[in-house]
Design a protein around this motif. Sequence first.
Motif, short mmCIF file in Angstrom:
data_model
loop_
_atom_site.label_atom_id
_atom_site.label_comp_id
_atom_site.label_asym_id
_atom_site.label_seq_id
_atom_site.Cartn_x
_atom_site.Cartn_y
_atom_site.Cartn_z
N ASP A 37 -14.77 16.04 23.62
CA ASP A 37 -16.07 16.15 23.20
C ASP A 37 -16.46 15.88 22.32
OD1 ASP A 37 -15.52 14.87 26.17
OD2 ASP A 37 -16.38 16.96 27.07
N VAL A 95 -8.11 12.66 29.03
CA VAL A 95 -8.97 11.91 28.31
C VAL A 95 -7.86 10.39 27.81
CG1 VAL A 95 -10.49 13.37 27.80
CG2 VAL A 95 -8.41 13.60 26.12
N ALA A 153 -6.82 7.54 30.39
CA ALA A 153 -7.06 9.17 31.65
C ALA A 153 -6.31 9.00 32.35
CB ALA A 153 -8.49 9.40 31.44
#
Length: 581
Positions: A378, A459, A511
């Motif tokens: 992230d 992801v 993902a």
Amino acid sequence: MDKRSFVLSQVVAGSLNTIADEMSATVTRTARSPVFNEAHDFTTAIFEMKDMKSRLVAQSPGCTLHLYAVAMAVDRAIDAFKYDLQPGDVILASDPYNGGTHIPDLVIVTPVFHDRKPILFPAVRAHMGDVGGPVAGGYNPHARDVWQDGLVMPPVKIVERGEKRADMFDLIVANNRIAHWINGDLDSMIGACQLASRRIGELFDRYGLDTVRTAIQSNVDYSERRVRAEIESWADGEYYAETFVDHDYQGQRDVKVACKAIVKGSDLTLDFTGTDPQVKGFINSPIANTMSFIFIGLTTCCDEDIPINEGCMAPVTVIAPEGTVINPNRPAPVGTCTCSAGAEVTEAVLLALAQCAPKRVGVNAHKMPLAMSYGSYDDERMWVFLNFIGFTGGAGAAYETDGWGLYPPLMTGVILPSIEMTEIQYPTRILKHEYVSDATGAGRWRGAPGLETITQHLVPNQTSVMMEGVRHTAKGMVGGEHGASNRVYLATPDGVETEIPEYAFMHPLEAGGAIRTIRGGGGGWGEAMERPPEAVREDVIDGYVTRDGAFADYGVVIGEDFAIDEAATRAARAERLSRAA
């Protein structure tokens, strides 16, 4: 040698091995990358400089395929800095054509001085999570030359007289996608070598240089005597074998590795004449890598209590023609050499030696399907995931021993990473990791079962898959059956699978997409019809073999209550033996 001298030599040898063990523990406990601190994909060892050449004198169990290759890397470091070695220097190298294997295996080495002379060289070879170049992780099936494998590093000083060279560190970090790990990994390797330097200094202070060197020589001589005695027990003669790599990832298939083992008294010559020329793809094995895989093949045929050092290779002469897939010329790409064709080098050696030392061979299986993924966290830092859990499986059988464990001996010391830690360190879930029925190589002793692993990434990522062991599977020995084929599937989030026949390059996975790996089991040893029916029954109870598989592979008839139908079994086996005759 008198008793006191012998005991002292063992004490010194044991001390050096303990120092190598402490180096290994240091790397494990201080490294940043899961490749080090979880998978243990590194090796620590100590070398002695003798006549301006290095020789292996101590080691810690690690990734076995690294071990003997380090000697050539240390030699190149000595050559590069023989007029400029100083106490506190640390040298780094990862050049496949200058003592290296593939570029991700980076070597750190430091000289230990006594009376102003470099005597011993502790070293670490470790698989780095990334090495620059065009593809994350360093596995590039499209590579046309070694520079497309990654950043080539000739021997360079990264610590000089005890002071870290910031310029060299900055260069390495700038060419690495996972800088948040690489600094810590390098520091762990340097720290291990520096710790070893202090421990070796204490050894010199306690026993003196002459005693240490005499003890080292005694231990090397002992290993040579033991290995020579082993070779002398084999029948003199010439024994030829060949095996094949499935493909080179650029269109050439069935790449041959040939080996003639010539046994004469206590001398062994391994002649690889007849091996295919070097190929366009990145399976070429540079000579240091080839020597390491030869070392594995020989030492697995010897008693396990023989100390692993330079003496083990003293009886062996190697003929490896230049320009072949097992001794290529620069700049041929070599990125997957530690999987293939390196593994085929060991396999060819063992298949040849099986003709004169059948009870000594087996357990080789390294036909690994590689899957490597990369993406971003992230915070936009990159992760590179080398799927060690999906590599597991494939250990073959040996005399009096079924295949065991999750990694074959070529990777002894590599540890199955914790699934829980893997899921913490990567945006990944391991949905399945279990044995597969009827995927062993049948034999008097069977190979280890195959394994199925499902790795889901949470992801979006890019995944590359490199297949081996599909057509040319793990070999059975002495009449044992070969292992099953490897298979890998890439799945979409809704479960639609695509099988990868040879390779996938930077395949985009959404993902929730997954990698399903089915690793074929190891090869068997000996004739399957000689396996005791009770052992087959136990395999059926354990789920390694189904009832249908027990009958198909072993001629053993087992009922629903797991009882052996002895009459039907005798009849089935007699019928098959008569057909074979």
